[in-house]
Design an enzyme around this catalytic site. Sequence first.
Site, PDB file in Angstrom:
ATOM      1  N   ASP A 115      46.463  36.894   1.482  1.00 18.99           N
ATOM      2  CA  ASP A 115      46.396  38.351   1.316  1.00 18.99           C
ATOM      3  C   ASP A 115      46.157  39.069   2.640  1.00 18.99           C
ATOM      4  O   ASP A 115      46.410  40.270   2.753  1.00 18.99           O
ATOM      5  CB  ASP A 115      45.291  38.723   0.326  1.00 18.99           C
ATOM      6  CG  ASP A 115      45.679  38.393  -1.108  1.00 18.99           C
ATOM      7  OD1 ASP A 115      46.824  37.955  -1.322  1.00 18.99           O
ATOM      8  OD2 ASP A 115      44.845  38.554  -2.016  1.00 18.99           O
ATOM      9  N   ARG A 143      34.573  32.709  -8.323  1.00 18.41           N
ATOM     10  CA  ARG A 143      35.076  33.808  -9.155  1.00 18.41           C
ATOM     11  C   ARG A 143      35.273  33.332 -10.598  1.00 18.41           C
ATOM     12  O   ARG A 143      35.054  34.074 -11.554  1.00 18.41           O
ATOM     13  CB  ARG A 143      36.376  34.383  -8.591  1.00 18.41           C
ATOM     14  CG  ARG A 143      37.531  33.392  -8.515  1.00 18.41           C
ATOM     15  CD  ARG A 143      38.844  34.069  -8.199  1.00 18.41           C
ATOM     16  NE  ARG A 143      39.915  33.113  -8.007  1.00 18.41           N
ATOM     17  CZ  ARG A 143      41.195  33.402  -8.110  1.00 18.41           C
ATOM     18  NH1 ARG A 143      41.585  34.635  -8.414  1.00 18.41           N
ATOM     19  NH2 ARG A 143      42.130  32.490  -7.908  1.00 18.41           N
ATOM     20  N   ARG A 164      37.485  33.194  -3.730  1.00 15.24           N
ATOM     21  CA  ARG A 164      38.758  32.818  -4.353  1.00 15.24           C
ATOM     22  C   ARG A 164      39.007  31.310  -4.274  1.00 15.24           C
ATOM     23  O   ARG A 164      39.627  30.719  -5.163  1.00 15.24           O
ATOM     24  CB  ARG A 164      39.894  33.556  -3.634  1.00 15.24           C
ATOM     25  CG  ARG A 164      41.290  33.234  -4.139  1.00 15.24           C
ATOM     26  CD  ARG A 164      42.323  33.923  -3.254  1.00 15.24           C
ATOM     27  NE  ARG A 164      43.669  33.838  -3.799  1.00 15.24           N
ATOM     28  CZ  ARG A 164      44.742  34.322  -3.186  1.00 15.24           C
ATOM     29  NH1 ARG A 164      44.619  34.931  -2.018  1.00 15.24           N
ATOM     30  NH2 ARG A 164      45.930  34.198  -3.731  1.00 15.24           N
ATOM     31  N   HIS A 200      36.845  37.633  -4.053  1.00 23.57           N
ATOM     32  CA  HIS A 200      37.817  37.595  -2.952  1.00 23.57           C
ATOM     33  C   HIS A 200      37.192  38.086  -1.636  1.00 23.57           C
ATOM     34  O   HIS A 200      37.778  38.870  -0.896  1.00 23.57           O
ATOM     35  CB  HIS A 200      39.058  38.423  -3.282  1.00 23.57           C
ATOM     36  CG  HIS A 200      39.877  37.851  -4.400  1.00 23.57           C
ATOM     37  ND1 HIS A 200      39.398  37.758  -5.679  1.00 23.57           N
ATOM     38  CD2 HIS A 200      41.122  37.317  -4.411  1.00 23.57           C
ATOM     39  CE1 HIS A 200      40.323  37.196  -6.454  1.00 23.57           C
ATOM     40  NE2 HIS A 200      41.374  36.915  -5.709  1.00 23.57           N
ATOM     41  N   GLU A 241      38.683  52.397  -8.007  1.00 23.47           N
ATOM     42  CA  GLU A 241      37.401  51.708  -7.851  1.00 23.47           C
ATOM     43  C   GLU A 241      36.217  52.661  -7.689  1.00 23.47           C
ATOM     44  O   GLU A 241      35.139  52.422  -8.245  1.00 23.47           O
ATOM     45  CB  GLU A 241      37.464  50.761  -6.641  1.00 23.47           C
ATOM     46  CG  GLU A 241      38.450  49.621  -6.793  1.00 23.47           C
ATOM     47  CD  GLU A 241      39.879  49.995  -6.401  1.00 23.47           C
ATOM     48  OE1 GLU A 241      40.770  49.127  -6.483  1.00 23.47           O
ATOM     49  OE2 GLU A 241      40.088  51.163  -5.997  1.00 23.47           O
ATOM     50  N   PHE A 252      37.200  46.418  -1.903  1.00 25.54           N
ATOM     51  CA  PHE A 252      37.214  47.674  -2.646  1.00 25.54           C
ATOM     52  C   PHE A 252      35.829  48.033  -3.184  1.00 25.54           C
ATOM     53  O   PHE A 252      35.465  49.211  -3.234  1.00 25.54           O
ATOM     54  CB  PHE A 252      38.216  47.602  -3.793  1.00 25.54           C
ATOM     55  CG  PHE A 252      39.579  47.140  -3.368  1.00 25.54           C
ATOM     56  CD1 PHE A 252      40.151  47.603  -2.189  1.00 25.54           C
ATOM     57  CD2 PHE A 252      40.302  46.229  -4.129  1.00 25.54           C
ATOM     58  CE1 PHE A 252      41.403  47.177  -1.784  1.00 25.54           C
ATOM     59  CE2 PHE A 252      41.553  45.796  -3.736  1.00 25.54           C
ATOM     60  CZ  PHE A 252      42.114  46.263  -2.567  1.00 25.54           C
TER      61      PHE A 252
END
Length: 319
Positions: A123, A16, A173, A115, A64, A89
């Site tokens: 998460d 990322r 990530r 991610h 999104e 998303f």
Amino acid sequence: MATMTAIKPITKIATRDSYGNGLVELYKEHDDVIVLDADLAAATKTGIFKKAVPERHYDCGIAESNMMGIAAGIATTGLVPFVSTFAMFAAGRAFEQVRNSIGYPHLNVKIGATHAGISVGEDGATHQCNEDIALMRTIPGMVIINPADDIEAKAAVKAAYEHDGPVYMRFGRLAIPIINDNPDYKFELGKGTILREGKDATIIATGLCVSESLAAAEKMAQNGLDVAVVNIHTIKPIDKDLIIEMAKKTKRIITVEEHSIIGGLGGAVCEVLSENCPTPVLRIGVNDCFGHSGPATALLQEFGLDADGIAKKVSAYLK
């Protein structure tokens, strides 16, 4: 007196971060680049681009699906939008807009999905997208890139820009080792690379699982198993010729991915081989289940996607 050889330190960078840095490098050469984000610039690392070129970065808020529509509209003007959010998303929440507003008219939109996979860690299952590659593969004309390290991720950003049409890029990530730091490295859409030769079987891996598969192959070599490792960074279009070549050479194939074994790299490889060169295949990945919250490295170990886990599964399969 013997001279000690210096051991090269392992550099780890999250892809990322590579994405954010790659966008800055790209804009230096192409000022038609526009970057959109959904209130996650600090996490997706498009904030790096925002700091360098604030006038070309737009925060669309936590909307999104709307952001995908905006990107589609921008693409019709001749500009090249890079639209960014978490994989869950980008591929999940906004699937209809990606399909109908970007894929159907075959617009020149680049999706930077960060991610992805269980390495999202703490998460938890709601954000650990293990289905995005499967979803994006079903959209006609969608190119899918899942880079294995920092160097490949930056190359992917450039290749995505140069490709005329929609592209889905998958970034992680977790910081992972740089493995492509050699002068002969060349990135080409739709072409895999042989990172390690072997005669007993071939591991075909993608994303962060490539470096883990290389380490697994070295572990297995200590026990007399000679396993080849292939990096498939482009899931679609996939390198059919290389997959068939390795199947003919080693007779057995193992796929390794931080994604569901349904519809991802494993599924794509099985489709190629069943139609062209029937070969036994072991798919290593997320086995039709959800992830859960926990440290990224611990989750990779639990799901058998670290070097030890891969080596254990492959060794058992080959025996």
